[in-house]
Design an enzyme around this catalytic site. Sequence first.
Site: not given
Ligand code: SAH
Length: 360
Positions: A94, A107, A114, A118, A121, A337
Amino acid sequence: MTAAAHNLFGLDLRGLEEVVSGLGEPAFRARQLYAWLYRRRVRDFAAMSNLSKPLRERLAEQYVVVWPEWTDRQLSYDGTRKYLFRLADGATVESVYIPEQRRRTICISTQAGCPLKCAFCLTGIAGYTRNLKAGEILGQVATVMAEEPPREMAWNIVVMGMGEPLLNYEATVGALRILMDPDAFSVAPRKLTLSTVGILPALDRLAAEPVRPNLAISLHAPTAELRRRLMPIEEKYGIEEVVAAARRYPIPRGGLVTYEYVLLRGVNDAPEHAHALVRLLKGSRAKLNLIPLNPAPAIPFEPPTEEAVDGFCRILSAAHFTVSVRRSRGQDILAACGQLHLKERLRPLQGPSSPAPQAS
Ligand code: SAH
């Protein structure tokens, strides 16, 4: 060889020099080709008017210039536009275009899925497919830019889509070099931000690059104990070392390192967490970006209350940090995301005999 092996889009100047020398042409032709690919962003060899006709024909016989294709595109009421790209092998990623009053942002993704998992996410929940190639990363930018009318307003690019950019160093940094090259996309380094959980060796390597983007660190917790519960990578690259590496990072034009902090109700959003964050980042030239969780049914957390966000924000501001709260964009089109990608993957699940989505 496959068509993908012939794609010139994504090659750097050196790669293009090999191509032209393979065709018996002088090296300066590579620079001309480079400008067509990344400054003019032309995909048809026939239109590359300063190359000789025989060269254009030979290029067209042996090579292609292909950007990844989007298969789904959704427009939000707030102007946010989300693209789903389907890559040559069927993997999907995306990108999001986010217009604002005084800037416009793209973005981009660096991996299909990934591997970091996390807990909050969706991309991590859906699993990991593969690293993107430089051309697949650059192609997302080229596609979105081509859709938008030229305007005085500069572009911002954030590497905050799917994937962990520093686990795909060569392709990501290769793409960033071409984005920042004044002879190519010409995006100023201070307009480009790479977001990472802090893959330490790669972060120090990025810090040593001659031209670097801004840095955003995904922190999400003020202590190792809490971070470990949200982000498995904490076991490998601990919070203290990550913050130390971020403090060493040379930000373009004396800017600030950004720390991203997703607020999860009742988990990391209490005043004690904010105070611990102040202690962790004391003395850093840092900017805090608070992100109320973008919820989804598959995510086992809730967004914080407005009072919790306000309280958290006030404690950090009182400690003289620059704080911003990320206003959620494009919620009606699942622009957070991993959401569009997941929707696509979950579609077959509607049938009773369909397989579960693969978390590889
Ligand atoms: N892997 C990298 C870049 C991609 S994620 C990183 O972790 O920084 C980009 C941002 O979106 C990260 O800060 C991540 O924690 C956040 N993110 C992921 N899922 C999310 C969600 N459900 N709500 C809000 N932010 C989220």
